[in-house]
Design a protein around this motif. Structure first.
Motif, PDB file in Angstrom:
ATOM      1  N   PHE A   1     -11.093 -24.089 -23.593  1.00 49.89           N
ATOM      2  CA  PHE A   1     -11.778 -24.792 -22.517  1.00 49.89           C
ATOM      3  C   PHE A   1     -13.237 -24.351 -22.399  1.00 49.89           C
ATOM      4  CE2 PHE A   1      -8.345 -26.585 -19.438  1.00 49.89           C
ATOM      5  CZ  PHE A   1      -8.128 -27.604 -20.343  1.00 49.89           C
ATOM      6  N   ALA A   2     -13.497 -23.148 -22.821  1.00 46.58           N
ATOM      7  CA  ALA A   2     -14.876 -22.647 -22.747  1.00 46.58           C
ATOM      8  C   ALA A   2     -15.729 -23.182 -23.899  1.00 46.58           C
ATOM      9  CB  ALA A   2     -14.873 -21.125 -22.766  1.00 46.58           C
ATOM     10  N   ALA A   3     -15.083 -23.808 -24.872  1.00 38.94           N
ATOM     11  CA  ALA A   3     -15.820 -24.334 -26.022  1.00 38.94           C
ATOM     12  C   ALA A   3     -16.810 -25.409 -25.559  1.00 38.94           C
ATOM     13  CB  ALA A   3     -14.844 -24.934 -27.034  1.00 38.94           C
ATOM     14  N   VAL A   4     -17.975 -25.427 -26.186  1.00 40.09           N
ATOM     15  CA  VAL A   4     -19.023 -26.375 -25.792  1.00 40.09           C
ATOM     16  C   VAL A   4     -18.763 -27.729 -26.450  1.00 40.09           C
ATOM     17  CG1 VAL A   4     -21.492 -26.880 -25.910  1.00 40.09           C
ATOM     18  CG2 VAL A   4     -20.709 -24.550 -25.413  1.00 40.09           C
ATOM     19  N   ALA A   5     -18.665 -28.757 -25.583  1.00 41.51           N
ATOM     20  CA  ALA A   5     -18.441 -30.114 -26.090  1.00 41.51           C
ATOM     21  C   ALA A   5     -19.760 -30.827 -26.335  1.00 41.51           C
ATOM     22  CB  ALA A   5     -17.594 -30.893 -25.099  1.00 41.51           C
ATOM     23  N   GLY A   6     -20.814 -30.388 -25.630  1.00 42.43           N
ATOM     24  CA  GLY A   6     -22.114 -31.042 -25.782  1.00 42.43           C
ATOM     25  C   GLY A   6     -23.123 -30.433 -24.837  1.00 42.43           C
ATOM     26  N   GLU A   7     -24.246 -31.128 -24.660  1.00 46.19           N
ATOM     27  CA  GLU A   7     -25.308 -30.592 -23.813  1.00 46.19           C
ATOM     28  C   GLU A   7     -26.015 -31.744 -23.106  1.00 46.19           C
ATOM     29  OE1 GLU A   7     -28.137 -28.298 -26.003  1.00 46.19           O
ATOM     30  OE2 GLU A   7     -29.324 -27.803 -24.235  1.00 46.19           O
ATOM     31  N   THR A   8     -26.391 -31.513 -21.853  1.00 49.47           N
ATOM     32  CA  THR A   8     -27.159 -32.517 -21.121  1.00 49.47           C
ATOM     33  C   THR A   8     -28.479 -31.913 -20.631  1.00 49.47           C
ATOM     34  OG1 THR A   8     -27.223 -33.955 -19.176  1.00 49.47           O
ATOM     35  CG2 THR A   8     -25.794 -32.022 -19.013  1.00 49.47           C
ATOM     36  N   ARG A   9     -29.531 -32.699 -20.716  1.00 44.00           N
ATOM     37  CA  ARG A   9     -30.842 -32.236 -20.223  1.00 44.00           C
ATOM     38  C   ARG A   9     -31.019 -32.591 -18.750  1.00 44.00           C
ATOM     39  NH1 ARG A   9     -34.264 -33.943 -25.500  1.00 44.00           N
ATOM     40  NH2 ARG A   9     -33.938 -32.023 -26.670  1.00 44.00           N
ATOM     41  N   ALA A  10     -30.150 -33.473 -18.262  1.00 36.84           N
ATOM     42  CA  ALA A  10     -30.243 -33.877 -16.849  1.00 36.84           C
ATOM     43  C   ALA A  10     -28.979 -33.418 -16.120  1.00 36.84           C
ATOM     44  CB  ALA A  10     -30.348 -35.396 -16.766  1.00 36.84           C
TER      45      ALA A  10
ATOM     46  N   ILE B   1     -14.241 -40.803 -11.843  1.00 40.37           N
ATOM     47  CA  ILE B   1     -15.237 -39.778 -12.220  1.00 40.37           C
ATOM     48  C   ILE B   1     -15.209 -38.722 -11.128  1.00 40.37           C
ATOM     49  CG2 ILE B   1     -17.672 -39.380 -12.781  1.00 40.37           C
ATOM     50  CD1 ILE B   1     -17.893 -42.430 -13.330  1.00 40.37           C
ATOM     51  N   ARG B   2     -14.764 -37.516 -11.429  1.00 40.39           N
ATOM     52  CA  ARG B   2     -14.378 -36.584 -10.366  1.00 40.39           C
ATOM     53  C   ARG B   2     -15.217 -35.313 -10.265  1.00 40.39           C
ATOM     54  NH1 ARG B   2     -10.960 -39.575  -7.196  1.00 40.39           N
ATOM     55  NH2 ARG B   2      -9.889 -37.718  -6.443  1.00 40.39           N
ATOM     56  N   ALA B   3     -16.295 -35.204 -11.027  1.00 37.93           N
ATOM     57  CA  ALA B   3     -17.097 -33.973 -10.908  1.00 37.93           C
ATOM     58  C   ALA B   3     -18.544 -34.251 -11.299  1.00 37.93           C
ATOM     59  CB  ALA B   3     -16.523 -32.883 -11.805  1.00 37.93           C
ATOM     60  N   ASN B   4     -19.442 -33.439 -10.763  1.00 41.57           N
ATOM     61  CA  ASN B   4     -20.837 -33.422 -11.220  1.00 41.57           C
ATOM     62  C   ASN B   4     -20.971 -32.303 -12.250  1.00 41.57           C
ATOM     63  OD1 ASN B   4     -21.454 -35.405  -9.312  1.00 41.57           O
ATOM     64  ND2 ASN B   4     -21.852 -33.849  -7.743  1.00 41.57           N
ATOM     65  N   ILE B   5     -21.927 -32.453 -13.156  1.00 42.34           N
ATOM     66  CA  ILE B   5     -22.137 -31.421 -14.176  1.00 42.34           C
ATOM     67  C   ILE B   5     -23.626 -31.062 -14.188  1.00 42.34           C
ATOM     68  CG2 ILE B   5     -22.021 -30.891 -16.657  1.00 42.34           C
ATOM     69  CD1 ILE B   5     -19.620 -32.758 -16.853  1.00 42.34           C
ATOM     70  N   PRO B   6     -23.942 -29.792 -13.947  1.00 42.98           N
ATOM     71  CA  PRO B   6     -25.365 -29.421 -13.968  1.00 42.98           C
ATOM     72  C   PRO B   6     -25.929 -29.455 -15.385  1.00 42.98           C
ATOM     73  CG  PRO B   6     -23.975 -27.480 -13.643  1.00 42.98           C
ATOM     74  CD  PRO B   6     -23.059 -28.669 -13.655  1.00 42.98           C
ATOM     75  N   GLY B   7     -27.242 -29.616 -15.489  1.00 46.51           N
ATOM     76  CA  GLY B   7     -27.891 -29.651 -16.798  1.00 46.51           C
ATOM     77  C   GLY B   7     -27.570 -28.398 -17.603  1.00 46.51           C
ATOM     78  N   GLY B   8     -27.461 -28.555 -18.912  1.00 45.05           N
ATOM     79  CA  GLY B   8     -27.140 -27.432 -19.798  1.00 45.05           C
ATOM     80  C   GLY B   8     -25.953 -27.764 -20.682  1.00 45.05           C
ATOM     81  N   LYS B   9     -25.281 -26.725 -21.133  1.00 43.04           N
ATOM     82  CA  LYS B   9     -24.108 -26.927 -21.995  1.00 43.04           C
ATOM     83  C   LYS B   9     -22.965 -27.545 -21.190  1.00 43.04           C
ATOM     84  CE  LYS B   9     -25.911 -24.290 -25.388  1.00 43.04           C
ATOM     85  NZ  LYS B   9     -26.692 -24.962 -26.431  1.00 43.04           N
TER      86      LYS B   9
ATOM     87  N   HIS C   1     -24.112 -37.194 -29.774  1.00 43.47           N
ATOM     88  CA  HIS C   1     -25.415 -37.556 -29.203  1.00 43.47           C
ATOM     89  C   HIS C   1     -26.140 -36.425 -28.469  1.00 43.47           C
ATOM     90  CE1 HIS C   1     -25.049 -41.829 -30.156  1.00 43.47           C
ATOM     91  NE2 HIS C   1     -23.774 -41.749 -29.786  1.00 43.47           N
ATOM     92  N   SER C   2     -25.529 -35.252 -28.366  1.00 41.79           N
ATOM     93  CA  SER C   2     -26.172 -34.176 -27.595  1.00 41.79           C
ATOM     94  C   SER C   2     -27.454 -33.703 -28.269  1.00 41.79           C
ATOM     95  CB  SER C   2     -25.206 -32.999 -27.459  1.00 41.79           C
ATOM     96  OG  SER C   2     -24.237 -33.306 -26.496  1.00 41.79           O
ATOM     97  N   PRO C   3     -28.485 -33.307 -27.470  1.00 39.77           N
ATOM     98  CA  PRO C   3     -28.437 -33.309 -26.018  1.00 39.77           C
ATOM     99  C   PRO C   3     -28.619 -34.724 -25.453  1.00 39.77           C
ATOM    100  CG  PRO C   3     -30.561 -32.521 -26.775  1.00 39.77           C
ATOM    101  CD  PRO C   3     -29.740 -32.758 -27.998  1.00 39.77           C
ATOM    102  N   VAL C   4     -27.865 -35.022 -24.395  1.00 42.71           N
ATOM    103  CA  VAL C   4     -27.996 -36.329 -23.757  1.00 42.71           C
ATOM    104  C   VAL C   4     -28.904 -36.197 -22.536  1.00 42.71           C
ATOM    105  CG1 VAL C   4     -25.761 -37.198 -24.546  1.00 42.71           C
ATOM    106  CG2 VAL C   4     -25.891 -35.939 -22.387  1.00 42.71           C
ATOM    107  N   GLN C   5     -29.464 -37.302 -22.133  1.00 48.13           N
ATOM    108  CA  GLN C   5     -30.316 -37.281 -20.939  1.00 48.13           C
ATOM    109  C   GLN C   5     -30.185 -38.622 -20.219  1.00 48.13           C
ATOM    110  OE1 GLN C   5     -34.329 -36.033 -21.740  1.00 48.13           O
ATOM    111  NE2 GLN C   5     -34.798 -35.773 -19.573  1.00 48.13           N
ATOM    112  N   PRO C   6     -28.987 -38.908 -19.694  1.00 49.28           N
ATOM    113  CA  PRO C   6     -28.798 -40.223 -19.060  1.00 49.28           C
ATOM    114  C   PRO C   6     -29.575 -40.326 -17.752  1.00 49.28           C
ATOM    115  CG  PRO C   6     -26.894 -38.838 -18.661  1.00 49.28           C
ATOM    116  CD  PRO C   6     -27.786 -38.060 -19.581  1.00 49.28           C
ATOM    117  N   GLU C   7     -29.985 -41.542 -17.460  1.00 49.91           N
ATOM    118  CA  GLU C   7     -30.764 -41.773 -16.232  1.00 49.91           C
ATOM    119  C   GLU C   7     -30.172 -42.944 -15.459  1.00 49.91           C
ATOM    120  OE1 GLU C   7     -34.669 -42.598 -17.581  1.00 49.91           O
ATOM    121  OE2 GLU C   7     -35.047 -40.553 -18.244  1.00 49.91           O
ATOM    122  N   VAL C   8     -30.519 -43.005 -14.189  1.00 53.79           N
ATOM    123  CA  VAL C   8     -30.253 -44.231 -13.430  1.00 53.79           C
ATOM    124  C   VAL C   8     -31.395 -45.168 -13.788  1.00 53.79           C
ATOM    125  CG1 VAL C   8     -30.088 -45.238 -11.117  1.00 53.79           C
ATOM    126  CG2 VAL C   8     -29.059 -43.003 -11.584  1.00 53.79           C
TER     127      VAL C   8
END
Lengths: 104, 521
Positions: free
Chosen positions: B336-345, B381-389, B506-513
């Motif tokens: 579970f601690a394995a990194v699946a990807g990264e987000t810049r936002a 969609i049940r959680a927010n994820i802070p920027g980073g891994k 696609h990481s790092p991703v940076q999705p926007e509204v």
């Protein structure tokens, strides 16, 4: 007379009956989806374990159980423990079980 | 010499008498053995069939309100103890069988692609397993890995490749002998697998009607000396009843697929049918008295065939199996601690309007399906994820429901109805991909979508679009019943799996509204 809420069923859909009410769902979807198609509150209550689902034979089925065209489901309030005796399900089973007794 | 001879005379006599007695004794014993073997060949024997099905990776205890609100049920270590206890009652006459769908369904089993379950099954010495439809969920390679790790056969008589050949290593039938009774265990898989599984995973395979293949296999098994015929069927209870009516010569059908808790065995056309619910809540214990001479069952467990597997703190369990489960449970934290990807936002939910995490999930769905448009309910969609891994644990927290991708065709008109319904709110809005929609909430119901574009062009009411969504919406969840009118349906991947794959790619991703749903809030 089939009541299907004005829906035309295609070959990818199943018609199943939840508490004798027909609902259409896609082939491959399960018991929980049939409840959801009928009533989302019913689905939620079954997911929470407050309601149980029996099949046409009166046996309890799981929410991820597979369905087929014409399947009949009966949703009833859970009694805490899944005792079949005395329930509607048991009565259905006993009625149907009378005919076939011979063992191969 | 004479004297000696005289002296030896009675000894010799006694010796000869002893010899004669010995020969007679041996002959008598042989006669008894021969007679008893003749009798035993035709004497009724007790055979016990222990069975489970649709465990779906449930090897840890759980509290299931509908089964017992006060005491945990299920758990491989507790099931193992019960199996051991039942085996001790009939050590030479017991079979342990699985009706299929054993692996997919819990985080513990899913992240190790079924390895914990196969290890448990090997340790419990299963005799055979039918291949269920969900055995194809992770693709052919994963199925082959499980099959080659198993120390018992995977059975399916009705799955063939396009050339009419059986899948490598998969047997239609296995012959097992218990107490001198040769028993044929034949596996069948639901033909619906072809429609309900991701197409890539069953490409080039045919799922035949069991009725078309069983008579020949039963005939062949009998020719090889099988007296007792068991069909291990992952077809569902109603299909099993139909099979019993249409295929003669089956003594017992051990079922699966419909998750039916058949508490008291059914008898249809002389065939006994059993099924042990799902998720390891029950162990089926079917005791048979089988007359090999007549080739028939003379008595069997008629009531309470299912034994509930209780796993409370005072319930006995098998420490060896507990060790197998704990070995994986200990590792899951690392997985579970394995990194699946990264987000810049920061990935932030919004159930009343467009969200960047909603956009990201829908983009992943649309790409996986090769679709024009994708919809995901905000409530899923049940959680927010802070920027980073982004770890796998965060993916599970984000998408905790076991949803699958469903791809369908909808007309532009139907998509517009969905978008209008979206303006009504209610359960929370649908997040989208492949669409750019402008709403005017000041307008009356049914006229609130003032502009809807896909791929930079207005949505055409009569055109058919390929739409990706999840099984919850496909069933009409959140009152979006229009999805139930879709056509050319394809079921696909687990939503978490495809989202993880998208992040990896696609990481790092940076999705926007970015204005996919304007004017909705």
């Amino acid at each position: 007379m089939k009541m299907n809420y004005g829906r035309e069923r295609n070959k990818e859909q199943l018609e199943v009956f939840v508490n004798d009410r027909p609902v259409t769902i896609f082939r491959g979807l399960t018991v929980k989806h049939a409840l959801l198609a009928l009533n989302q509150a019913l689905f939620k209550a079954a997911q929470d374990g407050d309601w149980i689902v029996r099949d046409g034979q009166g046996f309890i089925v799981g929410l991820e159980g597979a369905l087929h065209d014409g399947a009949r489901l009966h949703v009833e309030k859970a009694r805490g423990k899944d005792k079949g005796k005395g329930s509607k399900g048991q009565a259905v089973r006993e009625r149907k079980g009378k005919k076939e007794k011979n063992v191969f | 010499m004479l004297k000696k001879r005289t002296k030896r005379g009675p000894v010799e006599k006694r010796s000869r008498m002893k010899d004669a007695f010995g020969v007679a004794l041996i002959l008598s014993l042989l006669l008894i053995l021969f007679t008893s073997s003749l009798v035993s060949a035709h004497s009724p024997v007790r055979i016990t069939i222990l069975h489970v099905n649709d465990t779906h990776g449930h090897i840890l205890p759980s509290l299931e309100k509908a089964v017992d609100p006060d005491r945990p049920v299920s758990g491989a270590a507790w099931m193992a103890r019960m199996i051991d206890r039942e085996r001790q009652k009939n050590p030479r006459g017991t079979l342990l069988l699985s009706g299929g769908d054993m692996f997919q369904g819990t985080a513990l089993s899913n992240v190790f692609r079924g390895a914990p379950v196969i290890d448990v099954m090997n340790a419990l010495h299963f005799d055979a397993m039918a291949i269920g439809n969900h055995e194809f969920d992770w693709g052919r390679d994963a199925l082959d890995r499980l099959r080659t790790t198993a120390r018992f056969p995977f059975l399916s008589a009705n799955v063939l490749d396009r050339g009419g050949q059986r899948l490598p290593g998969v047997k239609p039938c296995v012959l097992l002998t218990r107490k001198g009774v040769k028993t044929a265990v034949i596996g069948v898989t639901t033909p619906d697998t072809a429609f309900t599984t991701k197409p890539d995973n069953v490409q080039g395979m045919m799922f035949l009607d069991p009725k078309a293949v069983l008579p020949r296999i039963i005939r062949d098994a009998r020719a090889e000396g099988a007296r007792l015929i068991i069909v291990l069927s992952h077809s569902g209870l109603d299909a099993d009843m139909k099979m019993a009516r249409e295929v003669p010569g089956i003594h017992v059908i051990v079922g699966g697929h419909s998750h039916t808790a058949v508490k008291d065995p059914l008898v249809v056309n002389g065939t006994i049918i059993v099924q042990a619910g799902c998720y390891g809540f029950y162990l089926g214990v079917l005791n048979l008295t089988f007359d090999p001479g007549q080739g028939r069952i003379t008595a069997f467990t008629r009531k309470k065939e299912l034994k509930k597997i209780y796993s409370g703190k005072d319930d006995p369990f098998d420490p060896v199996i507990e060790g197998v489960v704990n070995r994986y449970h200990g590792q899951i934290r690392d997985r579970f601690a394995a990194v699946a990807g990264e987000t810049r936002a920061d990935l932030v939910r919004n159930s009343r309007g467009e969200s960047n995490i909603g956009n990201l999930i829908c983009d992943a769905m649309r790409e996986a399906a090769g679709a024009d448009i994708a919809f995901q309910n905000s409530g899923g969609i049940r959680a927010n994820i802070p920027g980073g891994k982004i770890t796998l644990e965060q993916v599970y927290a984000l998408l905790p429901f076991d949803n699958t991708l469903v791809v369908m065709e909808l007309t532009g008109r139907q998509v517009l109805r969905i978008l209008e319904k979206n303006a009504a709110g209610g359960y929370g809005i649908l997040q989208v991909s492949g669409l750019r929609v402008t709403y005017d909430l000041g307008k009356p119901d049914g006229e609130r979508v003032v502009k809807a574009e896909t791929a930079g062009r207005p949505l055409e009411p009569e055109r058919r679009y390929r739409v990706a969504t999840n099984d919850f919406l496909a069933a009409g969840g959140d009152a979006f019943s229009i999805f139930r009118d879709g056509q050319n349906i394809r079921c696909g991947d687990d939503l978490r799996d495809l989202f993880s794959a998208y992040l990896k790619k696609h990481s790092p991703v940076q999705p926007e509204v970015e204005g996919r749903l304007s004017g909705l809030e």
